[in-house]
Design a protein around this motif. Structure first.
Motif, PDB file in Angstrom:
ATOM      1  N   THR A   2       0.848  -1.193   0.000  1.00 37.95           N
ATOM      2  CA  THR A   2       0.000   0.000   0.000  1.00 37.95           C
ATOM      3  C   THR A   2       0.881   1.239   0.000  1.00 37.95           C
ATOM      4  OG1 THR A   2      -0.083   0.036   2.400  1.00 37.95           O
ATOM      5  CG2 THR A   2      -1.823  -1.166   1.276  1.00 37.95           C
ATOM      6  N   THR A   3       0.306   2.307  -0.460  1.00 41.01           N
ATOM      7  CA  THR A   3       0.992   3.591  -0.441  1.00 41.01           C
ATOM      8  C   THR A   3       0.219   4.534   0.453  1.00 41.01           C
ATOM      9  OG1 THR A   3      -0.215   4.363  -2.373  1.00 41.01           O
ATOM     10  CG2 THR A   3       1.881   3.250  -2.772  1.00 41.01           C
ATOM     11  N   GLY A   6      -3.143   5.632  -1.119  1.00 43.73           N
ATOM     12  CA  GLY A   6      -4.086   4.585  -1.498  1.00 43.73           C
ATOM     13  C   GLY A   6      -4.285   4.490  -3.005  1.00 43.73           C
ATOM     14  N   PHE A   7      -3.195   4.482  -3.748  1.00 40.20           N
ATOM     15  CA  PHE A   7      -3.264   4.497  -5.208  1.00 40.20           C
ATOM     16  C   PHE A   7      -4.117   3.359  -5.759  1.00 40.20           C
ATOM     17  CE2 PHE A   7      -1.562   2.847  -9.215  1.00 40.20           C
ATOM     18  CZ  PHE A   7      -1.865   3.913 -10.045  1.00 40.20           C
ATOM     19  N   TRP A   8      -3.874   2.134  -5.283  1.00 45.55           N
ATOM     20  CA  TRP A   8      -4.592   0.983  -5.836  1.00 45.55           C
ATOM     21  C   TRP A   8      -6.076   1.038  -5.493  1.00 45.55           C
ATOM     22  CZ3 TRP A   8      -2.078  -0.927  -9.576  1.00 45.55           C
ATOM     23  CH2 TRP A   8      -0.698  -0.961  -9.553  1.00 45.55           C
ATOM     24  N   ASN A   9      -6.400   1.510  -4.323  1.00 48.61           N
ATOM     25  CA  ASN A   9      -7.799   1.665  -3.938  1.00 48.61           C
ATOM     26  C   ASN A   9      -8.484   2.696  -4.826  1.00 48.61           C
ATOM     27  OD1 ASN A   9     -10.168   1.410  -2.475  1.00 48.61           O
ATOM     28  ND2 ASN A   9      -9.538   2.898  -0.953  1.00 48.61           N
ATOM     29  N   LYS A  10      -7.832   3.816  -5.057  1.00 43.98           N
ATOM     30  CA  LYS A  10      -8.408   4.846  -5.927  1.00 43.98           C
ATOM     31  C   LYS A  10      -8.527   4.360  -7.363  1.00 43.98           C
ATOM     32  CE  LYS A  10      -6.891   8.822  -3.258  1.00 43.98           C
ATOM     33  NZ  LYS A  10      -6.021  10.003  -3.235  1.00 43.98           N
ATOM     34  N   LEU A  11      -7.514   3.631  -7.819  1.00 43.42           N
ATOM     35  CA  LEU A  11      -7.554   3.095  -9.174  1.00 43.42           C
ATOM     36  C   LEU A  11      -8.736   2.146  -9.340  1.00 43.42           C
ATOM     37  CD1 LEU A  11      -6.135   2.853 -11.948  1.00 43.42           C
ATOM     38  CD2 LEU A  11      -4.928   0.876 -10.995  1.00 43.42           C
ATOM     39  N   TRP A  12      -8.938   1.267  -8.377  1.00 48.65           N
ATOM     40  CA  TRP A  12     -10.049   0.325  -8.460  1.00 48.65           C
ATOM     41  C   TRP A  12     -11.394   1.041  -8.406  1.00 48.65           C
ATOM     42  CZ3 TRP A  12     -11.691  -3.827 -10.382  1.00 48.65           C
ATOM     43  CH2 TRP A  12     -12.878  -4.397  -9.952  1.00 48.65           C
ATOM     44  N   ARG A  13     -11.539   2.007  -7.496  1.00 50.38           N
ATOM     45  CA  ARG A  13     -12.813   2.721  -7.389  1.00 50.38           C
ATOM     46  C   ARG A  13     -13.117   3.510  -8.651  1.00 50.38           C
ATOM     47  NH1 ARG A  13     -13.465   6.051  -2.232  1.00 50.38           N
ATOM     48  NH2 ARG A  13     -11.566   6.972  -3.029  1.00 50.38           N
ATOM     49  N   THR A  15     -12.141   2.619 -11.775  1.00 44.27           N
ATOM     50  CA  THR A  15     -12.328   1.754 -12.937  1.00 44.27           C
ATOM     51  C   THR A  15     -13.323   0.622 -12.719  1.00 44.27           C
ATOM     52  OG1 THR A  15     -10.448   0.390 -12.292  1.00 44.27           O
ATOM     53  CG2 THR A  15     -10.015   2.206 -13.824  1.00 44.27           C
TER      54      THR A  15
END
Length: 107
Positions: A2-3, A6-13, A15
């Motif tokens: 994690t960063t 929350g890059f991956w969380n934002k990316l998923w939300r 897309t």
């Protein structure tokens, strides 16, 4: 991994609605191609596609509602991406359900 932001969380939300549309599109057209073969009944494929489409539209509607009520500032890029993607997914899923209209031609 994690960063801080929350890059991956934002990316998923951002897309998730488009991934939902792609999964629905793939399933509908693959299922329609397989179900329209000689000797296969018409009602079961139509009911399956209708059920999957209703579920996908419900999920896309829920994602749109979540984006509308999101925690991001109203005019932020993330808010607009989530809301725009969800609205686009709703329209695309409805359009992708067109195989439901052609199942009358299956024999």
């Amino acid at each position: 991994m994690t960063t801080r932001d929350g890059f991956w969380n934002k990316l998923w939300r951002g897309t998730a609605p488009l991934v939902l549309w792609a999964a629905h599109f793939f399933f509908c057209y693959l299922y329609a191609a397989g179900a329209c073969r000689p000797g296969h009944g018409n009602m079961a494929p139509w009911a399956v596609l209708l059920g999957v489409t209703v579920l996908a539209l419900g999920a896309a509607g829920w994602l749109a509602w979540q984006a509308w009520r999101g925690s991001e500032p109203p005019r932020s890029l993330m808010h607009m991406a989530r809301l725009g993607g969800a609205i686009l997914a709703l329209a695309a899923i409805a359009w992708g359900a067109m195989p439901l209209l052609v199942f009358g031609a299956c024999a």
